[in-house]
Write a protein that holds these residues in place. Sequence first.
Motif, PDB file in Angstrom:
ATOM      1  N   CYS A 179     -22.737  57.784  79.196  1.00  0.00           N
ATOM      2  CA  CYS A 179     -22.626  57.150  80.767  1.00  0.00           C
ATOM      3  C   CYS A 179     -21.037  57.793  81.147  1.00  0.00           C
ATOM      4  O   CYS A 179     -20.208  57.939  80.194  1.00  0.00           O
ATOM      5  N   GLY A 180     -21.187  58.476  82.260  1.00  0.00           N
ATOM      6  CA  GLY A 180     -19.948  58.862  82.901  1.00  0.00           C
ATOM      7  C   GLY A 180     -19.353  57.920  83.685  1.00  0.00           C
ATOM      8  O   GLY A 180     -19.556  56.990  84.060  1.00  0.00           O
ATOM      9  N   HIS A 181     -18.101  58.285  84.191  1.00  0.00           N
ATOM     10  CA  HIS A 181     -17.120  57.302  84.907  1.00  0.00           C
ATOM     11  C   HIS A 181     -16.235  58.473  85.975  1.00  0.00           C
ATOM     12  O   HIS A 181     -16.311  59.685  85.540  1.00  0.00           O
ATOM     13  N   TYR A 182     -15.693  58.195  86.789  1.00  0.00           N
ATOM     14  CA  TYR A 182     -14.477  58.495  87.587  1.00  0.00           C
ATOM     15  C   TYR A 182     -15.270  59.882  88.298  1.00  0.00           C
ATOM     16  O   TYR A 182     -16.196  59.583  88.980  1.00  0.00           O
ATOM     17  N   GLU A 183     -14.864  61.008  88.164  1.00  0.00           N
ATOM     18  CA  GLU A 183     -15.589  62.079  88.759  1.00  0.00           C
ATOM     19  C   GLU A 183     -16.777  62.731  87.956  1.00  0.00           C
ATOM     20  O   GLU A 183     -17.319  63.636  88.382  1.00  0.00           O
ATOM     21  N   SER A 211     -30.818  61.610  87.322  1.00  0.00           N
ATOM     22  CA  SER A 211     -30.170  60.743  88.318  1.00  0.00           C
ATOM     23  C   SER A 211     -31.179  59.439  88.608  1.00  0.00           C
ATOM     24  O   SER A 211     -32.391  59.855  88.180  1.00  0.00           O
ATOM     25  N   ILE A 212     -30.726  58.382  88.614  1.00  0.00           N
ATOM     26  CA  ILE A 212     -31.657  57.215  89.215  1.00  0.00           C
ATOM     27  C   ILE A 212     -31.795  57.203  90.763  1.00  0.00           C
ATOM     28  O   ILE A 212     -32.507  56.198  91.056  1.00  0.00           O
ATOM     29  N   GLY A 213     -31.299  57.882  91.472  1.00  0.00           N
ATOM     30  CA  GLY A 213     -31.465  58.031  92.849  1.00  0.00           C
ATOM     31  C   GLY A 213     -30.479  58.608  93.593  1.00  0.00           C
ATOM     32  O   GLY A 213     -29.327  59.005  93.240  1.00  0.00           O
ATOM     33  N   ASP A 214     -30.697  58.971  95.071  1.00  0.00           N
ATOM     34  CA  ASP A 214     -29.680  59.751  95.732  1.00  0.00           C
ATOM     35  C   ASP A 214     -28.641  58.746  96.316  1.00  0.00           C
ATOM     36  O   ASP A 214     -28.552  58.494  97.460  1.00  0.00           O
ATOM     37  N   TYR A 215     -27.912  58.181  95.280  1.00  0.00           N
ATOM     38  CA  TYR A 215     -26.668  57.279  95.637  1.00  0.00           C
ATOM     39  C   TYR A 215     -25.735  57.718  94.559  1.00  0.00           C
ATOM     40  O   TYR A 215     -26.172  58.028  93.529  1.00  0.00           O
ATOM     41  N   VAL A 216     -24.554  57.319  94.908  1.00  0.00           N
ATOM     42  CA  VAL A 216     -23.283  57.480  93.928  1.00  0.00           C
ATOM     43  C   VAL A 216     -22.951  56.088  93.401  1.00  0.00           C
ATOM     44  O   VAL A 216     -22.254  55.395  93.986  1.00  0.00           O
ATOM     45  N   LEU A 217     -22.962  55.796  92.151  1.00  0.00           N
ATOM     46  CA  LEU A 217     -22.594  54.419  91.315  1.00  0.00           C
ATOM     47  C   LEU A 217     -21.195  54.893  90.951  1.00  0.00           C
ATOM     48  O   LEU A 217     -20.774  56.086  90.720  1.00  0.00           O
ATOM     49  N   THR A 218     -20.327  53.923  90.568  1.00  0.00           N
ATOM     50  CA  THR A 218     -19.157  53.964  89.950  1.00  0.00           C
ATOM     51  C   THR A 218     -19.340  54.606  88.459  1.00  0.00           C
ATOM     52  O   THR A 218     -18.370  55.095  87.995  1.00  0.00           O
ATOM     53  N   VAL A 254     -27.603  62.957  79.979  1.00  0.00           N
ATOM     54  CA  VAL A 254     -26.108  62.802  80.749  1.00  0.00           C
ATOM     55  C   VAL A 254     -26.786  62.129  82.028  1.00  0.00           C
ATOM     56  O   VAL A 254     -27.707  62.407  82.667  1.00  0.00           O
ATOM     57  N   THR A 255     -26.218  60.869  82.280  1.00  0.00           N
ATOM     58  CA  THR A 255     -26.578  60.188  83.464  1.00  0.00           C
ATOM     59  C   THR A 255     -25.596  60.905  84.829  1.00  0.00           C
ATOM     60  O   THR A 255     -24.407  61.073  84.403  1.00  0.00           O
ATOM     61  N   THR A 256     -26.296  61.254  85.711  1.00  0.00           N
ATOM     62  CA  THR A 256     -25.516  61.931  86.803  1.00  0.00           C
ATOM     63  C   THR A 256     -26.129  61.981  88.127  1.00  0.00           C
ATOM     64  O   THR A 256     -27.534  62.239  88.204  1.00  0.00           O
ATOM     65  N   PRO A 257     -25.793  61.661  89.247  1.00  0.00           N
ATOM     66  CA  PRO A 257     -26.201  61.704  90.525  1.00  0.00           C
ATOM     67  C   PRO A 257     -26.847  63.374  90.764  1.00  0.00           C
ATOM     68  O   PRO A 257     -27.632  63.338  91.821  1.00  0.00           O
ATOM     69  N   GLN A 258     -26.165  64.259  90.075  1.00  0.00           N
ATOM     70  CA  GLN A 258     -26.793  65.609  90.263  1.00  0.00           C
ATOM     71  C   GLN A 258     -27.977  65.966  89.116  1.00  0.00           C
ATOM     72  O   GLN A 258     -28.544  67.141  89.436  1.00  0.00           O
ATOM     73  N   GLY A 259     -28.589  65.012  88.470  1.00  0.00           N
ATOM     74  CA  GLY A 259     -29.649  65.457  87.654  1.00  0.00           C
ATOM     75  C   GLY A 259     -30.945  65.183  88.262  1.00  0.00           C
ATOM     76  O   GLY A 259     -31.015  64.961  89.563  1.00  0.00           O
TER      77      GLY A 259
HETATM   78  C1  LIG Z   1     -18.780  58.382  90.571  1.00  0.00           C
HETATM   79  S1  LIG Z   1     -20.111  58.903  89.576  1.00  0.00           S
HETATM   80  C2  LIG Z   1     -19.336  60.870  89.645  1.00  0.00           C
HETATM   81  C3  LIG Z   1     -20.178  61.415  90.937  1.00  0.00           C
HETATM   82  C4  LIG Z   1     -19.746  62.927  90.898  1.00  0.00           C
HETATM   83  N1  LIG Z   1     -18.269  63.078  91.377  1.00  0.00           N
HETATM   84  C5  LIG Z   1     -20.490  63.459  91.827  1.00  0.00           C
HETATM   85  O1  LIG Z   1     -20.305  63.415  93.224  1.00  0.00           O
HETATM   86  O2  LIG Z   1     -21.924  64.124  91.436  1.00  0.00           O
HETATM   87  C6  LIG Z   1     -19.243  58.492  87.922  1.00  0.00           C
HETATM   88  C7  LIG Z   1     -20.527  58.473  87.004  1.00  0.00           C
HETATM   89  O3  LIG Z   1     -21.444  57.371  87.461  1.00  0.00           O
HETATM   90  C8  LIG Z   1     -22.687  57.926  86.972  1.00  0.00           C
HETATM   91  N2  LIG Z   1     -23.506  57.784  88.242  1.00  0.00           N
HETATM   92  C9  LIG Z   1     -23.425  57.661  89.536  1.00  0.00           C
HETATM   93  N3  LIG Z   1     -24.444  57.642  89.943  1.00  0.00           N
HETATM   94  C10 LIG Z   1     -25.543  57.949  89.473  1.00  0.00           C
HETATM   95  C11 LIG Z   1     -26.994  57.930  89.849  1.00  0.00           C
HETATM   96  N4  LIG Z   1     -27.324  58.186  91.080  1.00  0.00           N
HETATM   97  N5  LIG Z   1     -27.674  58.503  88.589  1.00  0.00           N
HETATM   98  C12 LIG Z   1     -27.089  58.526  87.286  1.00  0.00           C
HETATM   99  N6  LIG Z   1     -25.750  58.355  87.089  1.00  0.00           N
HETATM  100  C13 LIG Z   1     -24.974  58.242  88.053  1.00  0.00           C
HETATM  101  C14 LIG Z   1     -22.651  59.216  86.140  1.00  0.00           C
HETATM  102  O4  LIG Z   1     -22.518  58.895  84.897  1.00  0.00           O
HETATM  103  C15 LIG Z   1     -21.274  59.799  86.751  1.00  0.00           C
HETATM  104  O5  LIG Z   1     -20.891  60.453  85.725  1.00  0.00           O
END
Ligand SMILES: C[S@@+](CC[C@H](N)C(=O)[O-])C[C@H]1O[C@@H](n2cnc3c(N)ncnc32)[C@H](O)[C@@H]1O
Length: 246
Positions: free
Chosen positions: A113-117, A133-140, A87-92
């Motif tokens: 791939c996630g989107h939204y929240e 996570s690929i880094g400490d920033y939030v992508l869409t 799972v791709t996530t900024p929390q990983g």
């Molecule tokens: C807007 S982000 C959700 C952020 C979530 N609300 C949080 O603050 O942890 C939407 C999606 O983008 C992907 N994403 C965003 N930033 C990422 C990161 N730094 N590394 C990996 N995936 C990321 C993930 O798949 C995530 O579910």
Amino acid sequence: MRIDIVTIFPEMVEPVIRCSMLARGQQAGVLEINTIDLRQFTHDKHHTTDDAPFGGGAGMVMKPEPFFEAVEYLREQAGWVPARIVVTTPQGKLFHQAMAVEFAQVPHLILLCGHYEGIDERVCQHLATDEVSIGDYVLTGGELPALVIADAVARLVPGVLGNPESLQQDSFVDGLLAPPQYTRPAEYRGYRVPEVLLSGHHANIARWRRLQRLLRTRERRPDLWERVQLTEEDLKLLREAEESSS
Ligand SMILES: C[S@@+](CC[C@H](N)C(=O)[O-])C[C@H]1O[C@@H](n2cnc3c(N)ncnc32)[C@H](O)[C@@H]1O
């Protein structure tokens, strides 16, 4: 190796996986990369993949069912070979080279791939093997992270790169950054390539490169430098460099 990228935006991923080294690996038959449209695994007429969060709050959350069904379908299609389901996530966990090496050992990598929240937590807890996570920033969305992971893993698969020796010279392989590189012309706008590289003296070139790797890593990446195991030869190179600069 097979890599599957599960997304609601296949059109964002497709062009990237069809060119350069990723394309070459697929043509060579050592790599298969697929884009899977998550909407294929929905059962309503609007192909809904998200819903409002329980407990209220802003934004939408991606539903668990399409992810579970997509992963089950893909694993079955691949013959239930060992897989990492990411799972791709900024929390990983932060993605790094050693993780790419680990992922490249399994025959099947599935990137979600996630989107939204983000994605319903049950996917992270009961379906995924990894949260990255690929880094400490939030992508869409998770498409760029999935492509980053796929690319870093794919180039490690034997047969993807033209010259596998180049992998040994990469940054991070042994905890150091790679040395500076130069190509022709030997002089450009008055800027000369270091003489040693033009000397043809292989042992001196190797020593120079090693020293550059040590100096670069010490200067640019103190976090890596802390963990470097210096050899006697490294200490000697550093001592000589300090003596000649003082
Ligand atoms: C807007 S982000 C959700 C952020 C979530 N609300 C949080 O603050 O942890 C939407 C999606 O983008 C992907 N994403 C965003 N930033 C990422 C990161 N730094 N590394 C990996 N995936 C990321 C993930 O798949 C995530 O579910």
